[in-house]
Scaffold this active site. Structure first.
Site, PDB file in Angstrom:
ATOM      1  N   GLY A 174       0.844  -1.188   0.000  1.00 16.40           N
ATOM      2  CA  GLY A 174       0.000   0.000   0.000  1.00 16.40           C
ATOM      3  C   GLY A 174       0.880   1.239   0.000  1.00 16.40           C
ATOM      4  O   GLY A 174       2.040   1.201  -0.413  1.00 16.40           O
TER       5      GLY A 174
ATOM      6  N   THR B 293       6.358  -2.205  11.395  1.00 17.65           N
ATOM      7  CA  THR B 293       5.830  -0.889  11.771  1.00 17.65           C
ATOM      8  C   THR B 293       4.324  -0.839  11.522  1.00 17.65           C
ATOM      9  O   THR B 293       3.739   0.248  11.490  1.00 17.65           O
ATOM     10  CB  THR B 293       6.513   0.231  10.962  1.00 17.65           C
TER      11      THR B 293
ATOM     12  N   ARG C  73       1.193  -3.508  12.623  1.00 19.01           N
ATOM     13  CA  ARG C  73       0.321  -3.806  13.752  1.00 19.01           C
ATOM     14  C   ARG C  73       0.894  -4.936  14.592  1.00 19.01           C
ATOM     15  O   ARG C  73       1.419  -5.923  14.083  1.00 19.01           O
ATOM     16  CB  ARG C  73      -1.086  -4.210  13.264  1.00 19.01           C
TER      17      ARG C  73
ATOM     18  N   GLU D 214       0.687  -3.276  24.327  1.00 16.98           N
ATOM     19  CA  GLU D 214       1.613  -2.151  24.425  1.00 16.98           C
ATOM     20  C   GLU D 214       1.408  -1.391  25.732  1.00 16.98           C
ATOM     21  O   GLU D 214       0.311  -0.877  25.973  1.00 16.98           O
ATOM     22  CB  GLU D 214       1.416  -1.235  23.214  1.00 16.98           C
TER      23      GLU D 214
ATOM     24  N   HIS E  76       5.283   2.273  19.158  1.00 17.78           N
ATOM     25  CA  HIS E  76       4.244   2.547  18.155  1.00 17.78           C
ATOM     26  C   HIS E  76       4.322   4.011  17.723  1.00 17.78           C
ATOM     27  O   HIS E  76       3.314   4.717  17.655  1.00 17.78           O
ATOM     28  CB  HIS E  76       2.857   2.216  18.713  1.00 17.78           C
TER      29      HIS E  76
END
Length: 308
Positions: A153, A233, A235, A264, A282
């Protein structure tokens, strides 16, 4: 006057224009009071009187959406919607928007920074030097190597462009293949097994779904090149973290750069003790430019959907 709940801590942090836009439209803002990712209990309490929510990575499941008695619109601050019960939102007639493209370059930069840092062991060398240890460390190469990109993407394409600058062979997998882009940019279409076998670096850029959960598992690691580097980077949940720990411990991977974890912060203590794991909070999209663009788009999206 209506209310809008805003959970991302970086929303309008360096430019308050999006907040002023919302307030000028007549909305009272409920900003994240915790200074951290909100818990389910905190979300249920804060969303109760909200007409709209600008949501980060905080939970927004069926029960929380139900607690929002007045909720009419959801604006994702980013593009990943795995923390939102989309089916239930549709059932309730609540539109969900995303800030597509706002953070693509920031995350692509961060992914490639992790590739370089893992290959050249930058964090380990830095720590040694801070201890006044000037010993030389022999590290890996990036230029001319092979990278496998899973998910082509906007962010995956950005990583591919950066990789071409390093004269890398770029393999990529995507369920929705953009042949014109791949041909124009010298990207080779590959299946996952081929990427595992041939790549020196593997970078993940796909959403978390029931089909992609634990995509990178023990079997995937077994197929990888000895000493490969894994970067995530995208999910948390895409990588089986137990298998990741083993792969880093036994040398299947030389290093990994992980910016997204299943929980997290992670509750697995073993992750914190791995010297060849670069951990991120994140924060791949956390640049001033990306935050300002996402803030503006999220504010515009929520106002558009609330006005319908």
């Amino acid at each position: 006057m209506g209310k809008i709940l805003i959970t991302p801590r970086s929303f309008a942090k360096t430019d308050d224009t999006p907040k002023r836009l919302l307030m000028e439209a007549g909305y009272e803002l409920i900003c994240n009071p915790a200074g951290s990712i909100l818990t389910r209990e905190q979300m249920q309490e804060l969303i109760e009187d909200a007409d709209g929510v600008i949501i980060g990575v905080d939970p927004l499941d069926r029960e929380i959406i139900s607690a929002g008695r007045k909720l009419r619109a959801i604006a994702k601050y980013g593009v990943g919607t795995d923390n939102i019960d989309l089916a239930f939102a549709r059932e309730r007639g609540i539109p969900v928007s995303v800030t597509a493209g706002a953070n693509s370059n920031a995350v692509a930069d961060y992914a490639f920074a992790l590739i370089l840092a893992c290959a050249r062991q930058l964090t380990q060398i830095n720590e040694m030097c801070h201890r006044k240890n000037w010993g030389k460390v022999v590290t890996g190469d990036v230029y001319g190597k092979t990278i496998g990109i899973i998910g082509l993407g906007a962010i995956g394409k950005g990583v591919a462009r950066r990789a071409r600058g390093f004269d890398m062979t770029v393999l990529a997998y995507d369920a929705l293949w953009d042949e014109a882009y791949a041909e124009e940019n010298g990207i080779v279409r590959a299946q996952l097994e081929e990427i595992y076998r041939e790549s020196d670096f593997i970078s993940l850029h796909i959403p978390l779904t029931p089909q992609t959960e634990n995509l990178i598992d023990e079997e995937a690691f077994k197929m990888m090149k000895k000493g490969a580097v894994l970067v995530n980077t995208a999910r948390g949940g895409l990588v089986d973290e137990t298998a990741l720990i083993q792969a880093l411990h036994d040398g299947t991977l030389s290093a990994a750069g992980i910016d997204a974890f299943a929980q997290e912060p992670p509750d697995c203590e073993k992750l914190y003790s791995l010297p060849n794991l670069i951990m991120g909070s994140h924060c791949g999209a956390s640049t001033r430019g990306a935050a300002e663009q996402m803030s503006r788009m999220a504010a515009e999206n929520i106002l558009r959907d609330l006005s319908r």
